[in-house]
Design an enzyme around this catalytic site. Structure first.
Site, mmCIF file in Angstrom:
data_model
loop_
_atom_site.group_PDB
_atom_site.id
_atom_site.type_symbol
_atom_site.label_atom_id
_atom_site.label_comp_id
_atom_site.label_asym_id
_atom_site.label_seq_id
_atom_site.Cartn_x
_atom_site.Cartn_y
_atom_site.Cartn_z
ATOM 1 N N SER A 151 42.196 47.113 41.171
ATOM 2 C CA SER A 151 41.305 47.573 42.235
ATOM 3 C C SER A 151 40.403 46.451 42.676
ATOM 4 O O SER A 151 40.292 45.419 42.023
ATOM 5 C CB SER A 151 40.444 48.714 41.711
ATOM 6 O OG SER A 151 39.562 48.199 40.737
ATOM 7 N N LYS A 152 39.766 46.685 43.791
ATOM 8 C CA LYS A 152 38.859 45.709 44.369
ATOM 9 C C LYS A 152 37.696 45.449 43.421
ATOM 10 O O LYS A 152 37.189 44.347 43.314
ATOM 11 C CB LYS A 152 38.363 46.283 45.706
ATOM 12 C CG LYS A 152 37.378 45.418 46.447
ATOM 13 C CD LYS A 152 38.086 44.356 47.271
ATOM 14 C CE LYS A 152 37.059 43.399 47.878
ATOM 15 N NZ LYS A 152 37.550 42.043 47.982
ATOM 16 N N ARG A 153 37.285 46.493 42.740
ATOM 17 C CA ARG A 153 36.051 46.388 41.964
ATOM 18 C C ARG A 153 36.110 45.309 40.880
ATOM 19 O O ARG A 153 35.129 44.657 40.602
ATOM 20 C CB ARG A 153 35.705 47.740 41.339
ATOM 21 C CG ARG A 153 34.417 48.297 41.920
ATOM 22 C CD ARG A 153 34.092 49.650 41.367
ATOM 23 N NE ARG A 153 35.172 50.599 41.562
ATOM 24 C CZ ARG A 153 35.670 51.350 40.585
ATOM 25 N NH1 ARG A 153 35.189 51.272 39.369
ATOM 26 N NH2 ARG A 153 36.650 52.184 40.830
ATOM 27 N N GLY A 198 37.521 42.498 40.820
ATOM 28 C CA GLY A 198 37.770 41.122 41.221
ATOM 29 C C GLY A 198 38.453 41.074 42.560
ATOM 30 O O GLY A 198 38.645 42.099 43.204
#
Ligand code: GLU
Length: 475
Positions: free
Chosen positions: A245-247, A249
């Site tokens: 996921s984006k969170r 990295g």
């Protein structure tokens, strides 16, 4: 044999994700390996999630890494009549039906089902409307969607090249929407109609589309289309095994390019996310990937996206390019210039000095600053932990004398190192009495490339001025 045709079919809802790159790459490799065709198709039928220009950005980012469509890129929004025709055909064959239920009614039905612990499912309120009722509703201006009629008593069986056989009972599926009230198709209908129309032989996509697979099979059959080969790719995971996921990295391909990751290393690394060559070869240029790639070697298990491994690939590629010193090195130099600001003209030397010690070119700007502006440092730093003030002072003064005698034309690390080693031996000093203070004098840092490399990079004049500065600090 029929021509191999693959496609990458992104929805223009944002940037190209690492997972998207992996899907595009695998599709591209399979087409190229088989001398087939790779097609980019923009699935822009979800008007609520549409982001302007996202389509062009996806296409541009892919082009930067060398993945381009063999035919003109098509947008589904330009092909609405095709989906309308397919929907009409399904209605005529009694395999789909118009549904006039309002969102409020559907909400109520769902709430009721949840209350009764039932799996939420459309209750087929509109399945058996008469022609008169339908006409009346339409005349009254009522909106409708078209739903696919699931054959309840059928077991839907499918074959996936990676995951093998799947089967699901018809009664476990919902009468899903194929055409929305704004006359745009849903993903399911448009995707199947286009894969058929574009004569796609292999549908290669992420595992997250597996739940759609049975619905697609039903549409293929209802429209009497031949099924392509389906290839679902394993999920991409964070190192902690959660879904990538984006969170946790960066996952935007464009960000990696901006930071100066090399295309070679990105492609090489992404190719190994869920595929392996079956031996221990790790380095693959794109032409080797095209040659070696095979569907049988795609894994089922989720693949961990590990930035440290990508960094390793990147550093290795930089090292190799510097070593080979050919045209690719020239490109790397001009790529590096962007990150060095006013020191761009030193890009080649900075790369030689630092290239294999960094993760990406963006780091180079920061890491090489001290070469151009000596940072402030404490005089204590000049004294090696196993040395002392007197010996350090003696060592660095001796170094100054020796370095002063080396001619400009011989100013390279070998000559410098040899001369200093000579004096160390003669004066019975230890390397830490000379090399350490030289390192600090030249860099203002405790960790840096070796003193010889630094002295060579700085050139005689700047190097001597830095050494003198250090001597001043000690006196
Ligand atoms: N439009 C879908 C996506 O955004 C395509 C999935 C597929 O390849 O079927 O990924």
């Amino acid at each position: 044999m029929e021509k191999i045709r693959t496609r990458f079919a992104p929805s223009p809802t944002g940037y190209l994700h690492i997972g998207g790159l992996r899907t595009a790459l695998f599709s591209y490799l399979w087409a190229k390996k088989n001398k087939g065709e790779f097609i980019i198709r923009i699935e822009d039928t979800d008007r609520e999630r549409y982001i302007a220009n996202a389509d062009q950005e996806l296409i541009d980012t892919l082009a930067k890494v060398g993945i381009v469509s063999d035919v003109e890129v098509k947008h589904q929004s330009d092909r609405l009549s095709l989906y309308q025709k397919a929907s009409d055909k399904l209605i005529n064959n009694n395999q789909a039906y118009k549904c006039f239920c309002s969102p409020e009614r559907l909400d109520k039905v769902r709430e009721e089902q949840q209350k009764n612990k039932q799996v939420p499912k459309y209750d087929r309120h509109c399945l058996n409307l008469s022609k008169e009722e339908i006409d009346k509703n339409i005349q009254a201006g009522q909106k409708f969607v078209v739903r696919f009629k699931i054959p309840d008593d059928e077991i839907i069986v499918g074959q996936d090249a990676v995951y093998g056989k799947i089967s699901i009972k018809g009664q476990d599926l919902d009468d899903f929407v194929i055409l929305k009230s704004n006359k745009f198709p849903t993903y399911h209908l448009a995707n199947v109609v286009d894969d058929h129309d574009m004569r796609i032989s292999h549908v290669i996509r992420g595992e997250e589309w597996m739940p759609s697979f049975p619905k697609h099979i039903l549409i293929y059959k209802a429209l009497k289309y031949n099924l392509p080969t389906f290839v679902h790719l394993p999920l991409l995971l964070n190192p902690d095994k959660s879904k990538l996921s984006k969170r946790q990295g960066d996952v935007a391909v464009e960000d990696y390019l901006k930071k100066g990751y090399l295309i070679e290393s990105l492609i090489n690394y992404v190719a190994l996310l869920g595929w392996n060559p079956g031996n221990d070869q790790e380095f693959f240029m794109i032409n080797e990937l095209i040659k070696e790639f095979s569907l049988e070697k795609i894994n089922k298990a989720g693949a961990v996206f590990d930035i440290t491994k990508l960094n390793w690939f990147n550093a290795e590629y930089i090292r190799k390019i510097i070593e080979q010193n050919d045209k690719r090195f020239e490109q790397l130099i001009s790529n590096t210039e962007k990150f060095l600001g006013k020191n761009a003209h030193k890009a080649k030397k900075v790369l030689r000095l630092f290239g294999s010690r960094i993760d990406n070119l963006a780091d180079l700007g920061e890491d090489s600053k001290f070469l151009f502006d000596l940072p402030e440092y404490d005089k204590e730093m000049l004294i090696f932990k196993k040395s002392d003030f007197e010996k350090t002072k003696e060592g660095i003064n001796l170094a100054l004398g020796i370095l002063g005698k080396i001619h400009h034309s011989e100013w390279d690390q070998d000559t410098i190192n040899n001369s200093i080693k000579d004096i160390i031996a003669k004066r019975n000093l230890s390397p830490g009495d000379i090399f350490w203070p030289l390192r600090v004098a030249c860099s203002g840092l405790e960790r840096s490339p070796s003193p010889g490399e630094l002295l060579e990079f700085l050139g005689k004049e700047e190097a001597l001025s830095r050494v003198k500065k250090a001597i001043k600090k000690l006196s």
